[in-house]
Write a protein that holds these residues in place. Structure first.
Motif, PDB file in Angstrom:
ATOM      1  N   ILE A  37      16.657   7.727  -4.629  1.00 18.14           N
ATOM      2  CA  ILE A  37      15.885   6.475  -4.628  1.00 18.14           C
ATOM      3  C   ILE A  37      15.389   6.148  -6.031  1.00 18.14           C
ATOM      4  N   VAL A  38      14.843   7.162  -6.730  1.00 17.76           N
ATOM      5  CA  VAL A  38      14.351   6.937  -8.096  1.00 17.76           C
ATOM      6  C   VAL A  38      15.502   6.577  -9.030  1.00 17.76           C
ATOM      7  N   ALA A  39      16.670   7.218  -8.832  1.00 18.60           N
ATOM      8  CA  ALA A  39      17.829   6.921  -9.678  1.00 18.60           C
ATOM      9  C   ALA A  39      18.275   5.468  -9.501  1.00 18.60           C
ATOM     10  N   MET A  40      18.172   4.956  -8.259  1.00 17.71           N
ATOM     11  CA  MET A  40      18.568   3.571  -7.998  1.00 17.71           C
ATOM     12  C   MET A  40      17.540   2.575  -8.530  1.00 17.71           C
ATOM     13  N   LEU A  41      16.251   2.877  -8.350  1.00 17.91           N
ATOM     14  CA  LEU A  41      15.197   1.948  -8.739  1.00 17.91           C
ATOM     15  C   LEU A  41      14.833   2.052 -10.208  1.00 17.91           C
ATOM     16  N   GLY A  42      15.081   3.233 -10.789  1.00 17.33           N
ATOM     17  CA  GLY A  42      14.712   3.452 -12.187  1.00 17.33           C
ATOM     18  C   GLY A  42      13.447   4.285 -12.287  1.00 17.33           C
ATOM     19  N   PRO A  43      13.332   5.127 -13.320  1.00 22.04           N
ATOM     20  CA  PRO A  43      12.161   5.993 -13.450  1.00 22.04           C
ATOM     21  C   PRO A  43      10.904   5.227 -13.855  1.00 22.04           C
ATOM     22  N   SER A  44       9.915   5.257 -12.997  1.00 23.36           N
ATOM     23  CA  SER A  44       8.603   4.666 -13.285  1.00 23.36           C
ATOM     24  C   SER A  44       7.620   5.218 -12.267  1.00 23.36           C
ATOM     25  N   LEU A  45       6.334   5.063 -12.521  1.00 23.78           N
ATOM     26  CA  LEU A  45       5.314   5.577 -11.608  1.00 23.78           C
ATOM     27  C   LEU A  45       5.412   4.884 -10.254  1.00 23.78           C
ATOM     28  N   ARG A  46       5.593   3.574 -10.250  1.00 21.86           N
ATOM     29  CA  ARG A  46       5.677   2.836  -8.990  1.00 21.86           C
ATOM     30  C   ARG A  46       6.877   3.266  -8.172  1.00 21.86           C
ATOM     31  N   ASN A  47       8.038   3.394  -8.805  1.00 24.66           N
ATOM     32  CA  ASN A  47       9.247   3.793  -8.089  1.00 24.66           C
ATOM     33  C   ASN A  47       9.158   5.230  -7.594  1.00 24.66           C
ATOM     34  N   LEU A  48       8.469   6.069  -8.359  1.00 24.48           N
ATOM     35  CA  LEU A  48       8.267   7.454  -7.925  1.00 24.48           C
ATOM     36  C   LEU A  48       7.437   7.491  -6.652  1.00 24.48           C
ATOM     37  N   ILE A  49       6.388   6.698  -6.595  1.00 23.45           N
ATOM     38  CA  ILE A  49       5.536   6.639  -5.397  1.00 23.45           C
ATOM     39  C   ILE A  49       6.333   6.135  -4.200  1.00 23.45           C
ATOM     40  N   ILE A  50       7.133   5.090  -4.410  1.00 25.83           N
ATOM     41  CA  ILE A  50       7.956   4.546  -3.321  1.00 25.83           C
ATOM     42  C   ILE A  50       8.938   5.590  -2.812  1.00 25.83           C
ATOM     43  N   ALA A  51       9.608   6.281  -3.731  1.00 25.66           N
ATOM     44  CA  ALA A  51      10.617   7.276  -3.352  1.00 25.66           C
ATOM     45  C   ALA A  51      10.006   8.409  -2.535  1.00 25.66           C
ATOM     46  N   ILE A  52       8.901   8.952  -3.011  1.00 32.67           N
ATOM     47  CA  ILE A  52       8.265  10.064  -2.303  1.00 32.67           C
ATOM     48  C   ILE A  52       7.679   9.589  -0.978  1.00 32.67           C
ATOM     49  N   GLY A  53       7.130   8.370  -0.970  1.00 35.52           N
ATOM     50  CA  GLY A  53       6.595   7.826   0.275  1.00 35.52           C
ATOM     51  C   GLY A  53       7.660   7.653   1.332  1.00 35.52           C
ATOM     52  N   VAL A  54       8.825   7.130   0.938  1.00 28.40           N
ATOM     53  CA  VAL A  54       9.917   6.906   1.898  1.00 28.40           C
ATOM     54  C   VAL A  54      10.427   8.223   2.478  1.00 28.40           C
ATOM     55  N   TYR A  55      10.597   9.226   1.622  1.00 29.88           N
ATOM     56  CA  TYR A  55      11.147  10.474   2.140  1.00 29.88           C
ATOM     57  C   TYR A  55      10.116  11.269   2.948  1.00 29.88           C
ATOM     58  N   SER A  56       8.830  10.891   2.864  1.00 27.25           N
ATOM     59  CA  SER A  56       7.794  11.556   3.652  1.00 27.25           C
ATOM     60  C   SER A  56       7.568  10.907   5.008  1.00 27.25           C
ATOM     61  N   VAL A  57       8.135   9.720   5.228  1.00 24.25           N
ATOM     62  CA  VAL A  57       7.914   8.989   6.476  1.00 24.25           C
ATOM     63  C   VAL A  57       8.354   9.768   7.715  1.00 24.25           C
ATOM     64  N   PRO A  58       9.560  10.370   7.749  1.00 25.99           N
ATOM     65  CA  PRO A  58      10.006  11.034   8.987  1.00 25.99           C
ATOM     66  C   PRO A  58       9.054  12.118   9.488  1.00 25.99           C
ATOM     67  N   GLN A  59       8.447  12.874   8.582  1.00 24.39           N
ATOM     68  CA  GLN A  59       7.538  13.940   9.016  1.00 24.39           C
ATOM     69  C   GLN A  59       6.342  13.371   9.770  1.00 24.39           C
ATOM     70  N   PHE A  60       5.761  12.295   9.234  1.00 27.44           N
ATOM     71  CA  PHE A  60       4.610  11.693   9.903  1.00 27.44           C
ATOM     72  C   PHE A  60       5.021  10.996  11.200  1.00 27.44           C
ATOM     73  N   ALA A  61       6.186  10.380  11.200  1.00 25.94           N
ATOM     74  CA  ALA A  61       6.665   9.690  12.405  1.00 25.94           C
ATOM     75  C   ALA A  61       6.880  10.680  13.542  1.00 25.94           C
ATOM     76  N   ARG A  62       7.503  11.805  13.260  1.00 25.36           N
ATOM     77  CA  ARG A  62       7.787  12.783  14.307  1.00 25.36           C
ATOM     78  C   ARG A  62       6.509  13.447  14.826  1.00 25.36           C
ATOM     79  N   ILE A  63       5.599  13.751  13.930  1.00 23.12           N
ATOM     80  CA  ILE A  63       4.345  14.385  14.361  1.00 23.12           C
ATOM     81  C   ILE A  63       3.519  13.405  15.193  1.00 23.12           C
TER      82      ILE A  63
END
Length: 285
Positions: free
Chosen positions: A138-164
């Motif tokens: 995700i970061v490679a597609m969006l480009g390295p920046s603080l905002r894109n880093l937050i988006i990338a980590i947020g997206v990949y963390s969604v399944p854990q919260f959804a399942r719980i």
């Protein structure tokens, strides 16, 4: 015969938590981390980005307690300010994942059927990718920046919260008070917000605490690879990446940021494990 005084749930949780010495240690570590992040401008001895090449690679001394890096910047100051950046990434990405994950998990668990099937299969697709690899892509597609880093980590963390959240909602939705709320005509949104989610908070709180540790590791890993927070910003993973070339000549440049990551991650894990025990109804007084 005296009536038994009813304790507030927060006091009950605290009483259970403080019995666990490891959890208390974790709480102290996390508290110090948050303190450094909030008060970085006041407790940092130097400007974290100010260079002084005459002091490059200085070992720890009285003036620079943790030494200096390759540009003569004070390592202690950079670690303190790095805590602020790391906490910003953690809070932003976890809140993003919480909002999306809880929404999807609550909808799937409450309604079931095709809605649940579609949501959970999409979560399975996301979980099929290793978390770090997904964030990296995700970061490679969006480009390295603080905002894109937050988006990338947020997206990949969604399944854990959804399942719980889904699992907790499934356990709660069959209770009599949910059936009663439906019988008196309360809307589905009101039932989910007022009755279902408040009774499903325990596992979500534990997962949030543990996820903070995972997010810190992921952000540091992406920073180490050059896809996270960009220099000269003092992020711990970026500091490690810059220091890897000087491990033999000046090991302190890498040791202290590495210790900061390790200790902070341990703190969140210790606290999360303690909360898991404290929020377990079978262990409450």
């Amino acid at each position: 015969m005296t009536e038994k005084k009813i304790k507030h749930p927060a006091f009950v949780i605290w009483n259970q938590l403080k019995k666990n010495k490891i959890a208390v240690i974790g709480l102290i570590i996390v508290s110090l981390y948050v303190f450094c992040a909030i008060f970085a401008p006041y407790i940092s001895p130097y400007d974290p980005t100010k260079q002084n090449l005459a002091e490059s690679f200085q070992s720890p001394n009285v003036r620079h307690l943790l030494g200096c890096d390759d540009f003569g910047r004070d390592i202690l100051s950079r670690i303190i300010w790095g805590a602020r950046i790391s906490l910003l990434i953690q809070l932003s990405s976890v809140v993003l994942a919480l909002i999306i994950g809880i929404l999807l998990g609550a909808l799937g668990g409450y309604y079931g059927g095709k809605i649940d099937e579609v949501i959970m299969r999409f979560m399975d697709i996301l979980l099929a990718f290793p978390g770090m690899l997904l964030a990296l892509a995700i970061v490679a597609m969006l480009g390295p920046s603080l905002r894109n880093l937050i988006i990338a980590i947020g997206v990949y963390s969604v399944p854990q919260f959804a399942r719980i959240t889904r699992g907790a909602v499934l356990a709660v939705r069959a209770n009599e008070y949910i059936v009663g709320a439906k019988a008196i005509g309360e809307s589905d949104a009101a039932i989910i917000l007022r009755y279902v989610l408040p009774n499903a908070l325990s596992p979500i709180i534990v997962q949030t605490t543990l996820r903070m540790a995972t997010v810190l590791l992921t952000a540091s890993g992406l920073g180490f690879l050059g896809l996270g927070v960009q220099p000269p910003n003092p992020e711990w993973g970026t500091m490690l990446s810059s220091a890897r070339m000087y491990l033999r000549a000046a090991p302190h440049v890498a040791i202290f940021p590495g210790l900061a990551i390790m200790i902070t991650v341990l703190g969140f894990n210790f606290l999360g494990d303690g909360l898991q025990d404290a929020l377990n109804p079978r262990l409450k007084e």
